[in-house]
Design an enzyme around this catalytic site. Structure first.
Site, PDB file in Angstrom:
ATOM      1  N   SER A 155      -9.583  -6.571   1.928  1.00  0.00           N
ATOM      2  CA  SER A 155      -9.111  -7.090   3.205  1.00  0.00           C
ATOM      3  C   SER A 155     -10.055  -6.586   4.276  1.00  0.00           C
ATOM      4  O   SER A 155     -10.775  -5.597   4.064  1.00  0.00           O
ATOM      5  CB  SER A 155      -7.694  -6.576   3.479  1.00  0.00           C
ATOM      6  OG  SER A 155      -7.321  -6.739   4.834  1.00  0.00           O
ATOM      7  N   TYR A 206      -0.970   0.418   3.688  1.00  0.00           N
ATOM      8  CA  TYR A 206      -1.740  -0.749   3.259  1.00  0.00           C
ATOM      9  C   TYR A 206      -3.233  -0.464   3.396  1.00  0.00           C
ATOM     10  O   TYR A 206      -4.017  -0.699   2.467  1.00  0.00           O
ATOM     11  CB  TYR A 206      -1.341  -1.958   4.101  1.00  0.00           C
ATOM     12  CG  TYR A 206      -2.141  -3.211   3.821  1.00  0.00           C
ATOM     13  CD1 TYR A 206      -1.882  -3.987   2.701  1.00  0.00           C
ATOM     14  CD2 TYR A 206      -3.149  -3.616   4.693  1.00  0.00           C
ATOM     15  CE1 TYR A 206      -2.621  -5.141   2.444  1.00  0.00           C
ATOM     16  CE2 TYR A 206      -3.889  -4.756   4.450  1.00  0.00           C
ATOM     17  CZ  TYR A 206      -3.626  -5.521   3.327  1.00  0.00           C
ATOM     18  OH  TYR A 206      -4.349  -6.652   3.078  1.00  0.00           O
TER      19      TYR A 206
END
Length: 291
Positions: free
Chosen positions: A135, A148
């Protein structure tokens, strides 16, 4: 020339977009999902081009079983896409121990174990590609996504190291860093921790309200991003990183420029801590000590 792909997490998001495009062009896909029924429509449309296997990547024994079965059935798998994962949002203090463990077990440990499981097969067949979904959150950090980010930063470090370990075997790894995309990340796969009132007037509270209101910019096209991932497989050599989305490019670049500037400003401090010429080594023999 058609290829055979093993993709984890194909029921939605990038995994689904990749699977649909690959099948449409005549490639073979072994797709893993937690619920087999989620792929019934594609299986009915494409038949033997698609093999669906049940897998929860937090089950390491099952990861090894599925990988062994996939390579055993196909003989050769050209590309492995490590896609399964989800997002967990909330200030660090708001998260439960169970939520933290599940996020790490899915995004980090699951990704690590998939790669570990496929490496012997890729090595024996003389090479292959691994695409690791990370990401832009593997290069930047924003409030409310601390765990995360921890998983995405960590998996990038893992892939960076493994890529060097296995390059001699013809195995190449690419880290994909998408920005926000119009997948189900916000609608279905982002888990929000129970809010604490004390964080309401902080950046974490701002993030929660913005996400709930749909005010987070989201211009990424998952189909175009999937196409870029597919195209990367034909690049030689494989790109080590692939940023996707204008937001990913801008935010990653800004973070790297800021980080480099801060590092340059500390050069004098860094070099001042070296052993001076002629100075005897420390008693430990100069071996770096863990912080």
């Amino acid at each position: 020339m058609s290829k055979t792909w093993l993709i984890t997490g194909t029921s939605s998001g990038f995994g689904r977009a990749l699977t649909e495009q690959l099948l449409a062009r005549g490639d073979r896909v072994i797709g893993t999902v937690r619920r087999l029924a989620a792929m019934d429509d594609l299986k009915a449309r494409y038949g033997d081009l698609l093999t669906v296997m049940s897998l929860d990547v937090t089950d390491t024994d099952r990861v090894r079983e599925v990988v062994a079965a996939a390579f055993g059935d196909e003989g050769r798998i050209d590309v492995v896409v490590n896609n399964a994962g989800y997002g967990l949002a909330g200030a660090a203090e708001e998260l439960t121990d169970q939520q933290i463990r599940h996020q790490i077990d899915t995004n980090l440990v699951g990704s690590i174990q998939v790669i570990r499981a496929v490496l012997p097969f890729l090595r024996r067949q003389g090479g292959g590609r691994v695409i690791q979904l990370a990401s832009m959150g593997g290069q930047i950090a924003i409030p409310s996504l601390s765990i995360y980010h921890a998983t995405k930063w960590a998996v990038e470090g893992f892939v960076e190291s493994v890529a060097q370990e296995v390059a001699a075997f013809g195995i190449e790894l690419t880290i994909v860093e998408p920005g926000m995309a119009r997948t189900n990340f916000g609608a279905g796969s982002l888990v929000m921790a129970e809010a604490m009132d004390v964080y309401d007037a902080t950046p974490s509270g701002d993030f929660r309200r913005a996400f709930a209101a749909g005010a987070v910019p989201n211009n990424g096209d998952p189909v175009k991003m999937a196409n870029a991932m597919i195209d990367s497989v034909y690049a030689n050599p494989a790109p080590r990183r692939l940023a996707l989305g204008s937001d990913a490019f801008a935010m990653i670049r800004a973070a790297l420029v800021d980080r480099l500037s801060a590092l340059d400003a500390q050069k004098a401090i860094a070099v001042s801590t070296d052993v001076e010429d002629g100075e005897p080594l420390p008693a430990a023999g100069g071996i770096p000590q863990a912080a």
